[in-house]
Motif scaffolding. Structure first.
Motif, short mmCIF file in Angstrom:
data_model
loop_
_atom_site.label_atom_id
_atom_site.label_comp_id
_atom_site.label_asym_id
_atom_site.label_seq_id
_atom_site.Cartn_x
_atom_site.Cartn_y
_atom_site.Cartn_z
N ILE A 95 -49.26 88.39 20.57
CA ILE A 95 -48.72 89.53 19.82
C ILE A 95 -47.60 88.95 18.96
O ILE A 95 -46.62 88.43 19.48
N ILE A 96 -47.77 89.02 17.64
CA ILE A 96 -46.89 88.31 16.73
C ILE A 96 -46.13 89.29 15.84
O ILE A 96 -46.74 90.14 15.18
N CYS A 97 -44.81 89.14 15.81
CA CYS A 97 -43.98 89.96 14.92
C CYS A 97 -44.01 89.33 13.53
O CYS A 97 -43.66 88.17 13.36
N THR A 98 -44.45 90.12 12.55
CA THR A 98 -44.54 89.61 11.17
C THR A 98 -43.18 89.54 10.50
O THR A 98 -43.04 88.95 9.44
N ASN A 99 -42.16 90.12 11.13
CA ASN A 99 -40.82 90.10 10.57
C ASN A 99 -40.03 88.87 11.04
O ASN A 99 -39.56 88.08 10.23
N CYS A 100 -39.90 88.69 12.36
CA CYS A 100 -39.07 87.60 12.89
C CYS A 100 -39.89 86.42 13.43
O CYS A 100 -39.33 85.37 13.73
N GLY A 101 -41.21 86.59 13.58
CA GLY A 101 -42.05 85.50 14.06
C GLY A 101 -42.14 85.38 15.57
O GLY A 101 -42.81 84.47 16.08
N LYS A 102 -41.49 86.27 16.30
CA LYS A 102 -41.54 86.24 17.77
C LYS A 102 -42.99 86.37 18.24
O LYS A 102 -43.77 87.13 17.67
N ILE A 103 -43.34 85.61 19.28
CA ILE A 103 -44.68 85.64 19.84
C ILE A 103 -44.58 86.09 21.29
O ILE A 103 -43.85 85.49 22.08
N ILE A 104 -45.31 87.14 21.62
CA ILE A 104 -45.38 87.63 22.99
C ILE A 104 -46.77 87.28 23.50
O ILE A 104 -47.77 87.52 22.82
N GLU A 105 -46.84 86.69 24.68
CA GLU A 105 -48.12 86.33 25.26
C GLU A 105 -48.43 87.27 26.42
O GLU A 105 -47.60 87.46 27.31
N ASP A 106 -49.61 87.85 26.37
CA ASP A 106 -50.04 88.76 27.42
C ASP A 106 -51.56 88.91 27.29
O ASP A 106 -52.13 88.63 26.24
#
Length: 149
Positions: A95-106
């Protein structure tokens, strides 16, 4: 995955498991579960061994990918990241934030359910899948709503 496991993979594939490759593997392992770019990995490796160049990092990552040791992902334009494949970890989506680039894995979709659904609908045998979901994370949403006031 341990160094001895990687060494066995290299031997099985008639590849040399050099000291530099071991250093790169250990740096990847240290950075896990984070996805790292070759440049980030180079920075980590340089702290331990000044002799390892960026070209060696790229070549080793390509070999690791060919041997099934790492996954190569492209989350943004032309920015590849790598993560160790760990057989003890279950499948995960990104799950990737298009604003800050944070990646959540689930695991967003159950692999078993998807496999069953594909078989029933299309008589399709699932080997592997990769799901990427793009949007805006909660932190960026909060920041945006604060700035809108």
């Amino acid at each position: 995955m341990e160094s001895k496991d990687i060494k066995k993979i290299f031997e099985k594939n008639n590849q040399k498991y050099t000291k530099q490759r071991e250093i790169i593997f250990l740096a990847l392992k240290k950075s896990s579960p984070k996805h790292v770019t070759p440049e980030e990995l180079f920075s980590i490796v340089r702290q331990k061994n000044k002799q390892v160049g960026i070209a060696t990092i790229y070549r080793t990552l390509n070999i690791f990918e060919e041997l099934g040791i790492v996954n190569k992902q492209e989350f943004t334009d032309n920015a590849y990241t790598y993560e160790l494949i760990d057989s003890s970890n279950s499948h995960h989506d990104h799950i990737i934030c298009t604003n800050c680039g944070k990646i959540i894995e689930d695991e967003c979709i159950s692999t078993n359910q998807l496999e069953k659904e594909l078989k029933e609908r299309y008589d399709f045998d699932l080997n592997y899948y990769s799901l990427r979901i793009y949007g805006t994370c909660s932190d960026c949403q909060k920041l945006r709503s604060t700035n809108d006031k």
